[in-house]
Design a protein around this motif. Structure first.
Motif, mmCIF file in Angstrom:
data_model
loop_
_atom_site.group_PDB
_atom_site.id
_atom_site.type_symbol
_atom_site.label_atom_id
_atom_site.label_comp_id
_atom_site.label_asym_id
_atom_site.label_seq_id
_atom_site.Cartn_x
_atom_site.Cartn_y
_atom_site.Cartn_z
ATOM 1 N N TRP A 30 0.817 -1.214 0.000
ATOM 2 C CA TRP A 30 0.000 0.000 0.000
ATOM 3 C C TRP A 30 0.854 1.269 0.000
ATOM 4 O O TRP A 30 0.567 2.212 -0.752
ATOM 5 C CB TRP A 30 -0.917 0.003 1.227
ATOM 6 C CG TRP A 30 -1.892 -1.118 1.247
ATOM 7 C CD1 TRP A 30 -1.661 -2.397 1.683
ATOM 8 C CD2 TRP A 30 -3.244 -1.094 0.789
ATOM 9 N NE1 TRP A 30 -2.796 -3.156 1.530
ATOM 10 C CE2 TRP A 30 -3.784 -2.384 0.997
ATOM 11 C CE3 TRP A 30 -4.066 -0.102 0.248
ATOM 12 C CZ2 TRP A 30 -5.100 -2.713 0.664
ATOM 13 C CZ3 TRP A 30 -5.376 -0.418 -0.077
ATOM 14 C CH2 TRP A 30 -5.883 -1.712 0.115
ATOM 15 N N CYS A 39 -2.404 4.511 -3.800
ATOM 16 C CA CYS A 39 -2.883 4.014 -2.506
ATOM 17 C C CYS A 39 -2.153 4.656 -1.334
ATOM 18 O O CYS A 39 -2.721 4.799 -0.248
ATOM 19 C CB CYS A 39 -2.744 2.497 -2.429
ATOM 20 S SG CYS A 39 -3.934 1.596 -3.447
ATOM 21 N N VAL A 61 -8.223 -0.678 3.890
ATOM 22 C CA VAL A 61 -6.983 -1.433 4.101
ATOM 23 C C VAL A 61 -7.210 -2.515 5.154
ATOM 24 O O VAL A 61 -6.797 -3.668 4.983
ATOM 25 C CB VAL A 61 -5.838 -0.495 4.547
ATOM 26 C CG1 VAL A 61 -4.579 -1.305 4.827
ATOM 27 C CG2 VAL A 61 -5.564 0.558 3.479
#
Length: 230
Positions: free
Chosen positions: A194, A200, A209
């Motif tokens: 991420w 992201c 997440v």
């Protein structure tokens, strides 16, 4: 970060990475694009591009597809997913097109009435063959819109509405291609870093997440259970 600021920054990154994104399916005209997109359901674009040269050598028009017949079509496209159903639908759709005049036209009602052609396929043809603003939603787009907090992941219809509301209409036709390429190259469904992701890293919703760490994004149309983090 405000939603409008997030959307603008996402757009800037996508435009920088993919200023002129190509259509990933090989085709020569609206009809061959329609066929290629119809074949791409549950099949990779790479596999479709491996299959269509032989198919189009035999039938690149509705007339030729009807003459080829379902059995020969199936023989030619056997390597793609759901080949028997797709072969039948290609033949039926070609028959319907001949009854409607023999051409693929920028007509939503016509396209969505064809066998095997849903809203997504019609949207791709309208956007990429006729430059009509549309926002086709595939699995990459559905997944990334959910990750980035631009939609809730409840259905592809909701995702399409939300993305159309988020991005300026003049960007839709390139934006959906850009997000597809971004999903493939930078934002995979599994084992995603991420913080290393160009988008992201700032756009991912913390709740998303956490959800994705324990479960997969629900299939389009499926009811969502309560996140394990609540």
């Amino acid at each position: 970060m405000r939603r409008a600021e997030k959307v603008e920054r996402i757009g800037e990154i996508l435009d920088d990475l993919y200023p002129d994104p190509p259509i990933p399916l090989d085709h020569t005209d609206p009809y061959t694009l329609l066929v290629a997109v119809a074949l791409s359901a549950q099949t990779t674009d790479k596999k479709v591009n491996e299959v269509t040269p032989a198919l189009f050598a035999l039938a690149s028009t509705p007339e030729q597809m009807v003459e080829l017949g379902p059995e020969k079509i199936l023989e030619t496209i056997r390597e793609v997913g759901l080949a028997p159903t797709k072969a039948k639908n290609l033949w039926l759709a070609a028959t319907q097109l001949l009854e409607a005049g023999g051409e693929v036209l920028p007509d939503w009602e016509l396209l969505e009435s064809l066998a095997g052609v849903g809203h997504k396929t019609a949207s791709v043809v309208m956007a990429q063959a006729f430059d009509v603003p549309a926002f086709p939603v595939d699995t990459h787009i559905h997944r990334l819109a959910w990750r980035w907090g631009l939609s809730d992941g409840s259905s592809v219809e909701r995702t399409e509405r939300d993305l159309k509301a988020a991005f300026p209409v003049e960007t839709w036709n390139r934006r959906h291609l850009q997000i597809i390429y971004f999903g493939r190259e930078h934002c995979p469904a599994r084992r995603h870093d991420w913080m290393a992701c160009p988008i992201c890293s700032f756009a991912a919703v913390k709740k998303r997440v956490a959800e994705e760490s324990t479960k997969r994004l629900p299939s389009p149309g499926a009811r969502r259970s309560r996140p394990a983090t609540r």
